[in-house]
Design a protein around this motif. Structure first.
Motif, PDB file in Angstrom:
ATOM      1  N   ASN A  32       0.820  -1.120   0.079  1.00  0.00           N
ATOM      2  CA  ASN A  32      -0.040  -0.064   0.134  1.00  0.00           C
ATOM      3  C   ASN A  32       0.764   1.143  -0.018  1.00  0.00           C
ATOM      4  O   ASN A  32       1.838   1.548   0.792  1.00  0.00           O
ATOM      5  CB  ASN A  32      -0.948   0.095   1.133  1.00  0.00           C
ATOM      6  N   GLN A  33       0.677   2.246  -1.025  1.00  0.00           N
ATOM      7  CA  GLN A  33       1.226   3.245  -1.018  1.00  0.00           C
ATOM      8  C   GLN A  33       0.321   4.370  -1.398  1.00  0.00           C
ATOM      9  O   GLN A  33      -0.699   4.295  -2.162  1.00  0.00           O
ATOM     10  CB  GLN A  33       2.318   3.465  -2.179  1.00  0.00           C
ATOM     11  N   ALA A  34       0.554   5.668  -0.615  1.00  0.00           N
ATOM     12  CA  ALA A  34      -0.236   6.771  -0.863  1.00  0.00           C
ATOM     13  C   ALA A  34       0.675   7.735  -0.533  1.00  0.00           C
ATOM     14  O   ALA A  34       1.232   8.084   0.626  1.00  0.00           O
ATOM     15  CB  ALA A  34      -1.318   6.904   0.272  1.00  0.00           C
ATOM     16  N   GLY A  35       0.936   8.584  -1.789  1.00  0.00           N
ATOM     17  CA  GLY A  35       1.892   9.766  -1.426  1.00  0.00           C
ATOM     18  C   GLY A  35       3.314   9.043  -1.183  1.00  0.00           C
ATOM     19  O   GLY A  35       3.777   8.109  -1.355  1.00  0.00           O
ATOM     20  N   PRO A  36       3.940   9.694   0.096  1.00  0.00           N
ATOM     21  CA  PRO A  36       5.294   9.208   0.408  1.00  0.00           C
ATOM     22  C   PRO A  36       5.062   7.993   1.577  1.00  0.00           C
ATOM     23  O   PRO A  36       6.123   7.452   1.871  1.00  0.00           O
ATOM     24  CB  PRO A  36       5.865  10.487   1.518  1.00  0.00           C
ATOM     25  N   SER A  37       3.907   7.747   1.941  1.00  0.00           N
ATOM     26  CA  SER A  37       3.676   6.604   2.911  1.00  0.00           C
ATOM     27  C   SER A  37       3.577   5.188   2.152  1.00  0.00           C
ATOM     28  O   SER A  37       2.973   5.212   1.256  1.00  0.00           O
ATOM     29  CB  SER A  37       2.566   6.560   3.669  1.00  0.00           C
ATOM     30  N   ILE A  38       4.628   4.551   2.547  1.00  0.00           N
ATOM     31  CA  ILE A  38       4.623   3.121   1.713  1.00  0.00           C
ATOM     32  C   ILE A  38       4.434   2.125   3.078  1.00  0.00           C
ATOM     33  O   ILE A  38       5.225   2.001   3.977  1.00  0.00           O
ATOM     34  CB  ILE A  38       5.887   2.924   1.085  1.00  0.00           C
ATOM     35  N   ARG A  39       3.684   1.011   2.872  1.00  0.00           N
ATOM     36  CA  ARG A  39       3.551  -0.093   3.476  1.00  0.00           C
ATOM     37  C   ARG A  39       3.560  -1.331   2.898  1.00  0.00           C
ATOM     38  O   ARG A  39       2.836  -1.542   2.110  1.00  0.00           O
ATOM     39  CB  ARG A  39       2.213  -0.073   4.583  1.00  0.00           C
ATOM     40  N   CYS A  40       4.481  -2.300   3.273  1.00  0.00           N
ATOM     41  CA  CYS A  40       4.421  -3.665   2.568  1.00  0.00           C
ATOM     42  C   CYS A  40       4.716  -4.671   3.736  1.00  0.00           C
ATOM     43  O   CYS A  40       5.668  -4.393   4.485  1.00  0.00           O
ATOM     44  CB  CYS A  40       5.724  -3.625   1.604  1.00  0.00           C
ATOM     45  N   GLY A  41       3.958  -5.565   3.896  1.00  0.00           N
ATOM     46  CA  GLY A  41       4.223  -6.797   4.968  1.00  0.00           C
ATOM     47  C   GLY A  41       3.165  -7.975   4.439  1.00  0.00           C
ATOM     48  O   GLY A  41       2.429  -7.748   3.699  1.00  0.00           O
ATOM     49  N   SER A  42       3.528  -9.041   5.180  1.00  0.00           N
ATOM     50  CA  SER A  42       2.477 -10.063   5.063  1.00  0.00           C
ATOM     51  C   SER A  42       1.204  -9.950   5.306  1.00  0.00           C
ATOM     52  O   SER A  42       0.679  -9.598   6.243  1.00  0.00           O
ATOM     53  CB  SER A  42       3.226 -11.613   5.928  1.00  0.00           C
ATOM     54  N   LEU A  43       0.390 -10.621   4.187  1.00  0.00           N
ATOM     55  CA  LEU A  43      -1.038 -10.513   4.676  1.00  0.00           C
ATOM     56  C   LEU A  43      -1.350 -12.048   5.024  1.00  0.00           C
ATOM     57  O   LEU A  43      -2.778 -12.390   5.272  1.00  0.00           O
ATOM     58  CB  LEU A  43      -1.813 -10.399   3.246  1.00  0.00           C
ATOM     59  N   GLY A  44      -0.456 -13.113   5.242  1.00  0.00           N
ATOM     60  CA  GLY A  44      -0.844 -14.336   5.531  1.00  0.00           C
ATOM     61  C   GLY A  44      -0.038 -15.266   4.344  1.00  0.00           C
ATOM     62  O   GLY A  44       0.743 -14.754   3.666  1.00  0.00           O
ATOM     63  N   GLU A  45      -0.500 -16.581   4.239  1.00  0.00           N
ATOM     64  CA  GLU A  45       0.148 -17.343   3.435  1.00  0.00           C
ATOM     65  C   GLU A  45      -0.607 -17.513   2.187  1.00  0.00           C
ATOM     66  O   GLU A  45      -1.738 -17.206   2.061  1.00  0.00           O
ATOM     67  CB  GLU A  45      -0.013 -18.847   4.151  1.00  0.00           C
ATOM     68  N   TRP A  46       0.177 -17.789   1.121  1.00  0.00           N
ATOM     69  CA  TRP A  46      -0.206 -17.942  -0.401  1.00  0.00           C
ATOM     70  C   TRP A  46      -1.077 -19.250  -0.590  1.00  0.00           C
ATOM     71  O   TRP A  46      -0.774 -20.069   0.164  1.00  0.00           O
ATOM     72  CB  TRP A  46       1.053 -17.839  -1.282  1.00  0.00           C
ATOM     73  N   ASN A  47      -1.790 -19.038  -1.504  1.00  0.00           N
ATOM     74  CA  ASN A  47      -2.498 -20.422  -1.940  1.00  0.00           C
ATOM     75  C   ASN A  47      -1.559 -20.643  -3.062  1.00  0.00           C
ATOM     76  O   ASN A  47      -1.379 -19.855  -4.003  1.00  0.00           O
ATOM     77  CB  ASN A  47      -3.878 -20.029  -2.620  1.00  0.00           C
ATOM     78  N   PRO A  48      -0.864 -21.677  -3.009  1.00  0.00           N
ATOM     79  CA  PRO A  48       0.105 -22.068  -3.960  1.00  0.00           C
ATOM     80  C   PRO A  48      -0.186 -21.856  -5.551  1.00  0.00           C
ATOM     81  O   PRO A  48       0.452 -21.480  -6.247  1.00  0.00           O
ATOM     82  CB  PRO A  48       0.786 -23.497  -3.782  1.00  0.00           C
ATOM     83  N   ASP A  49      -1.681 -21.956  -5.751  1.00  0.00           N
ATOM     84  CA  ASP A  49      -2.004 -21.867  -7.157  1.00  0.00           C
ATOM     85  C   ASP A  49      -2.313 -20.626  -7.612  1.00  0.00           C
ATOM     86  O   ASP A  49      -2.377 -20.250  -8.486  1.00  0.00           O
ATOM     87  CB  ASP A  49      -3.358 -22.895  -7.282  1.00  0.00           C
ATOM     88  N   GLU A  50      -2.382 -19.590  -6.636  1.00  0.00           N
ATOM     89  CA  GLU A  50      -2.448 -18.292  -6.967  1.00  0.00           C
ATOM     90  C   GLU A  50      -1.208 -17.398  -6.533  1.00  0.00           C
ATOM     91  O   GLU A  50      -1.430 -16.089  -6.391  1.00  0.00           O
ATOM     92  CB  GLU A  50      -3.693 -17.709  -6.027  1.00  0.00           C
ATOM     93  N   ARG A  51      -0.057 -17.882  -6.667  1.00  0.00           N
ATOM     94  CA  ARG A  51       0.995 -16.895  -6.144  1.00  0.00           C
ATOM     95  C   ARG A  51       1.288 -16.065  -7.214  1.00  0.00           C
ATOM     96  O   ARG A  51       1.790 -16.664  -8.486  1.00  0.00           O
ATOM     97  CB  ARG A  51       2.185 -17.751  -5.615  1.00  0.00           C
TER      98      ARG A  51
END
Length: 95
Positions: A32-51
Motif C-alpha cells: 500500500n502506497q499513498a503519497g510518501p507513505s509506503i507499507r509492505c508486509g505479510s497478509l498471510g500464506e499464499w494459496n500455491p496456485d494463486e501466487r
C-alpha cells in the motif's frame, strides 16, 4: 523491489495490491502506497496456485511502459534463484 519502492514516480498517487517477493515465498505480501507513505508486509500464506503479483497504480500521466519495464527489472532471474534471498536480512516488512 525495495529500491523501486524508494524511488516512486511522482505521478503515482496510490498503489495497492499483493506481491510475491523473493525470500518471502510463503507469504502474500500486501503493498500500500499513498503519497510518501509506503507499507509492505505479510497478509498471510499464499494459496500455491494463486501466487503472483497483482498491483493497481493510480495517478496522472503515468508512463505505463516505463513503470512496467522498471517493475520487470525487479524480477528474480533464473540465475539468481536460490542465492542470497533471506527475509531475515531483507527490508520487509516496511511500515
Amino acid at each position: 523491489m525495495n529500491a523501486w519502492l524508494d524511488d516512486w514516480d511522482g505521478n503515482i498517487a496510490r498503489t495497492k495490491g499483493v506481491c510475491w517477493i523473493a525470500g518471502w515465498d510463503g507469504d502474500a505480501m500486501g503493498l500500500n502506497q499513498a503519497g510518501p507513505s509506503i507499507r509492505c508486509g505479510s497478509l498471510g500464506e499464499w494459496n500455491p496456485d494463486e501466487r503472483m503479483t497483482r498491483l493497481v497504480l493510480i495517478g496522472t500521466d503515468i508512463d505505463e511502459n516505463r513503470v512496467s519495464d522498471t517493475l520487470d527489472r525487479c524480477l528474480v532471474r533464473a540465475d539468481e534463484e536460490g542465492t542470497s534471498w533471506n527475509p531475515e536480512r531483507g527490508p520487509f516488512p516496511r511500515r
